[in-house]
Scaffold this active site. Structure first.
Site, PDB file in Angstrom:
ATOM      1  N   ARG A  31      41.599  53.367  39.802  1.00 26.15           N
ATOM      2  CA  ARG A  31      42.538  53.459  40.923  1.00 26.15           C
ATOM      3  C   ARG A  31      43.569  54.544  40.658  1.00 26.15           C
ATOM      4  NH1 ARG A  31      41.552  49.060  43.943  1.00 26.15           N
ATOM      5  NH2 ARG A  31      40.777  47.179  42.944  1.00 26.15           N
ATOM      6  N   THR A  56      24.245  44.349  49.717  1.00 28.07           N
ATOM      7  CA  THR A  56      25.338  45.056  50.391  1.00 28.07           C
ATOM      8  C   THR A  56      25.033  45.448  51.833  1.00 28.07           C
ATOM      9  OG1 THR A  56      25.657  46.163  48.242  1.00 28.07           O
ATOM     10  CG2 THR A  56      27.237  46.649  49.957  1.00 28.07           C
ATOM     11  N   LYS A 109      23.708  45.692  37.660  1.00 29.06           N
ATOM     12  CA  LYS A 109      23.951  46.217  39.005  1.00 29.06           C
ATOM     13  C   LYS A 109      23.812  47.736  38.963  1.00 29.06           C
ATOM     14  CE  LYS A 109      27.489  44.427  41.211  1.00 29.06           C
ATOM     15  NZ  LYS A 109      28.882  43.930  41.386  1.00 29.06           N
ATOM     16  N   ARG A 146      25.952  33.325  44.762  1.00 22.76           N
ATOM     17  CA  ARG A 146      26.689  34.322  43.970  1.00 22.76           C
ATOM     18  C   ARG A 146      28.178  33.985  44.003  1.00 22.76           C
ATOM     19  NH1 ARG A 146      28.956  39.246  46.240  1.00 22.76           N
ATOM     20  NH2 ARG A 146      29.598  40.716  44.603  1.00 22.76           N
TER      21      ARG A 146
END
Length: 484
Positions: A81, A280, A222, A40
């Site tokens: 953000r 993860t 994802k 990846r």
């Protein structure tokens, strides 16, 4: 291909993320030798130029190992953000009021800029805003066109440009940013095999990426947003594979909600015949420690027992102190689980009913005939890879040898359970097919004299999606003689 490499003994694939700790050709080769089946490349870090030598190093393995290599380019996706603070950071007190607005003036303990118009459009009273990977929680009390007033439910120190998650709303935001479009075009140009799309909220999000890829790579969704989970079947239908991105799911949902969701996503993808990656924090402590915790080992094992196609290392192999040891450990855990006599039964807890097609009927038959006649392998000839995917969906007890004249198809198999892909010229007759299947079984060490193998193909040859032949063959052992 220059030489035959024997298949890995395990069926689950290992996907290793490359980064500063593992970008060199020597480390990439070492990770492959330790058990990495696919690599990846995280497009969030570094510029495109720096990725070229990494891609070349992965491809160079094809010459030394004699097997196709698999590259997944992972797009960053939109990053939400907050703005900046006059003093760089502030302390948010639990119970205090905190305002988010469109004013670019540096913030303080009462307010900060929120530079995302889409959030103002989608916000609702009572919605949660999570700051810095969920460390702080704000609850929306009132809002207007360009301001949102919140109550601080969980306080803490908030510094400049920290990330923001909005689990309770679907944002009118495209999954592809300008950076992502540029990175996607670069990935297609570099002929990567899979492109992973972040921030998927709905099946429509996949349409633009699919159009831009234009068949140049397989598309992986994802699953990291709660809104994606509510439409998981439609999303799985619209892509070529899925990733359970547990880091982001664990921020936007209570941690205890993630394991049942992981099982649901894995089961849905398996039922629908799409490869599924569990990712993860799988061996997170190995970023700094040469050995994992027992809980991490159990976590990896659970994904293998559930029948995931691939298990992924993130920072462990990309930036950690023990990248080779991380891959070695993941390989060892997977190997140990698959040797467990109960593994076969557990993998089949997920019922994969065949679609009413000849190809699906033959895939299911290949699995049961392999068990009945004690065949040692299923060999499939495929152009697009769909025959291999159908057979892999059945999770047979024997390896799947995939023979394809398309290098792109062979490379994409690196994320597919139980497959060993070989790039080889096409066959043009039934006799040629049988002879080639026997030779390849011997050359790649998956069969010996006296063994039976099952051959699946489509006649007429060279026509994608026409699997209609299943043939049981006995290996004599002399098939490689008289071949130059």
């Amino acid at each position: 291909m220059s030489k035959a490499m024997h298949p890995r003994s395990r069926k689950v694939r290992v996907l290793a993320t490359l980064g500063p700790a593992s970008n060199s050709p020597e480390m990439i080769a070492a990770l492959h030798a330790a058990g990495a089946d696919a690599f990846r490349i995280n497009m969030s870090h570094g510029d495109q130029e720096s990725k070229i030598p990494v891609i070349e190093a992965i491809r160079a393995l094809e010459k030394t190992t004699g097997r196709p290599t698999t590259i997944l380019a992972d797009l960053q996706g939109p990053k939400l953000r907050v703005g900046k603070f006059a003093d760089g950071k502030v302390l948010l007190e639990t119970g205090a009021t905190f305002r988010l607005d469109r004013d670019k003036t540096p913030g303080d303990a009462t307010r900060v800029e929120l530079p995302h118009r889409e959030i103002f459009e989608a916000v609702t009273e009572g919605a949660r805003l999570l700051l810095d990977d969920g460390k702080m929680v704000l609850r929306v009390t009132r809002y207007g066109m360009d301001w949102i007033e919140t109550r601080v439910e969980v306080g803490g120190t908030l510094s400049n440009s920290k990330g923001l998650n909005v689990p309770d709303m679907i944002l009118p935001l495209a999954a592809l940013t300008e950076k992502d479009r540029s990175d996607l075009a670069f990935a297609v140009e570099q002929k990567v095999d899979w492109i992973a799309l972040s921030f998927v909220q709905r099946p429509e999000d996949l349409a633009e990426a699919r159009r831009l890829i234009g068949g140049g790579a397989a598309l992986l969704a994802k699953i990291e947003k709660p809104s994606a989970v509510t439409r998981i079947e439609e999303i799985v239908e619209a892509c070529d594979g899925v990733m359970v991105a547990r880091g982001d799911l664990g921020v936007e949902l209570p941690p205890q909600s993630v394991p049942p969701l992981q099982k649901r996503i894995v089961e849905t993808a398996r039922r629908m015949g799409r490869p599924v990656i569990v990712a993860t924090q799988m061996l997170e402590s190995m970023i700094t420690s040469p050995s994992p915790t027992r809980a991490e080992v159990s976590d990896v094992a659970t994904a293998v027992y559930d029948g995931a196609d691939a298990i992924m290392l993130s920072a462990e192999s990309a930036a950690g102190q023990w990248p080779i040891e991380s891959v070695t450990m993941m390989d060892a855990i997977a190997d140990s689980v698959e040797r467990d006599p109960a593994h076969g039964d557990r993998v089949h807890f997920t019922v994969t009913r065949p679609d009413p097609t000849t190809a699906d009927a033959l895939a299911e038959a290949a699995k049961s005939i392999a068990a009945t006649v004690s065949a040692v392998a299923i060999i499939c000839f495929t152009m697009s890879g769909s025959t291999a995917r159908r057979i892999a969906r059945e999770r047979p007890s024997v390896p799947i040898l995939v023979l394809t004249p398309k290098l792109e198809t062979a490379r994409r198999m690196g994320l597919l359970w139980g497959t060993h892909a070989v790039h080889t010229r096409d066959v043009d007759s039934f006799e040629d097919m049988v002879a080639k299947a026997k030779r390849m079984a011997l050359r790649h060490g998956i069969a010996k004299a006296g063994d039976r193998v099952i051959v699946c193909a489509g006649v007429p040859f060279g026509t994608p999606g026409s699997t209609n032949v299943l043939h049981v063959v006995r290996i004599l052992g002399d098939e490689l003689k008289n071949r130059g």
